[in-house]
Design an enzyme around this catalytic site. Structure first.
Site, PDB file in Angstrom:
ATOM      1  NE  ARG A 237      57.728  12.373  35.655  1.00  0.00           N
ATOM      2  CZ  ARG A 237      57.786  12.628  36.839  1.00  0.00           C
ATOM      3  NH1 ARG A 237      58.010  11.759  37.817  1.00  0.00           N
ATOM      4  NH2 ARG A 237      57.688  13.859  37.150  1.00  0.00           N
TER       5      ARG A 237
ATOM      6  CG  ASP B 276      58.520   2.094  31.942  1.00  0.00           C
ATOM      7  OD1 ASP B 276      58.651   3.159  32.789  1.00  0.00           O
ATOM      8  OD2 ASP B 276      57.850   1.203  32.015  1.00  0.00           O
TER       9      ASP B 276
ATOM     10  NE  ARG C 126      57.483  -3.356  30.459  1.00  0.00           N
ATOM     11  CZ  ARG C 126      59.051  -3.147  30.799  1.00  0.00           C
ATOM     12  NH1 ARG C 126      59.262  -1.840  30.979  1.00  0.00           N
ATOM     13  NH2 ARG C 126      59.823  -3.955  30.787  1.00  0.00           N
TER      14      ARG C 126
END
Length: 243
Positions: free
Chosen positions: A50, A52, A196
């Site tokens: 999924r 971002d 990230r």
């Protein structure tokens, strides 16, 4: 029939992979809408990851169950005819009914690109983080070594989750190019914003704002506040999913 597809997309103008309420544009939403028009039925797709909002993909994998009578090649061609120009299905094949793109995934690889050049490349601006600073890659590699293996990565997750936050990071590889640093992460799976946050933490190490050993404290404490900042989404790309 169960179909496996490989999808690439420029995530710049999308609210991520996962279908969202209130009509927000997502990759899953665009694919399901196109397949719904083709079949005349409500279609649901399962994605391997999924991603971002703003994150890109070259090798996202998804699977979808469709009524009989559609060839894999025909479905792929239909999708590529009606999908926006920033989404493309590169592969489509019939698979076992038991295949699930997320549950059967064995490893995922993400690539993060950082610009260390003081002159911006306007043609790459949507796909690379313009840091424009020199980094000590040697220190970053030392920090990355502490992250390899199976750990509880709750401290590198942007939100508290009830399910297990234990993941296995197989490798973190660095590639230095003129004016650019690429970091490749290969792991069993990744938590929300995990890549990230890992990248932001490693950048802080490379800028001498934290020590390489500090990542061990993040793993022990399991506290997001102890990790580094969240690097921008645009520098991240899902490269491949392994089964």
């Amino acid at each position: 029939m169960n179909y496996r597809m490989v999808v690439q997309y420029d995530g710049t103008r999308y609210a991520g992979w996962q279908r969202q309420p209130m009509g927000k544009d997502t990759i899953q939403g665009k694919l399901e809408a196109a397949l719904g028009r083709m079949t005349g039925e409500r279609i649901e797709i399962s994605g391997a990851g999924r991603t971002d909002a703003g994150v890109h993909a070259r090798g996202q994998v998804a699977n979808v169950h469709l009524p009989e009578g559609y060839s894999a090649e025909g479905v792929r061609d239909y999708l590529n005819c009606y999908l926006p120009e920033d989404i493309c299905v590169t592969e489509m094949s019939e698979v076992s009914e038991r295949f699930h793109s997320r549950l059967n995934a064995g490893a995922k690889t993400y690539l993060y690109r950082i610009s260390t050049n003081t002159t911006k490349n306007v043609f790459e601006r949507k796909y690379i983080y313009d840091l424009d600073e020199t980094l000590d890659v040697g220190r970053m590699k030392m920090a990355a070594d502490y992250l390899i293996g199976e750990h509880d990565f709750q401290g590198f997750c942007a939100k508290k989750i009830k399910k297990s936050t234990i993941r296995k990071l197989y490798s973190v590889e660095f590639r230095e190019l003129p004016g650019e640093l690429q970091i490749s992460y290969r792991g069993s799976g990744f938590l929300y914003h995990m890549v990230r946050i890992l990248t932001g933490t490693l950048i802080e190490v490379g800028k001498y704002e934290r020590t390489p050993e500090s990542v061990q404290e993040v793993l022990r404490a399991r506290e997001r506040a102890k990790a580094g900042y969240t690097a921008p989404a645009k520098g991240l790309c899902l490269m491949r999913v392994e089964y």
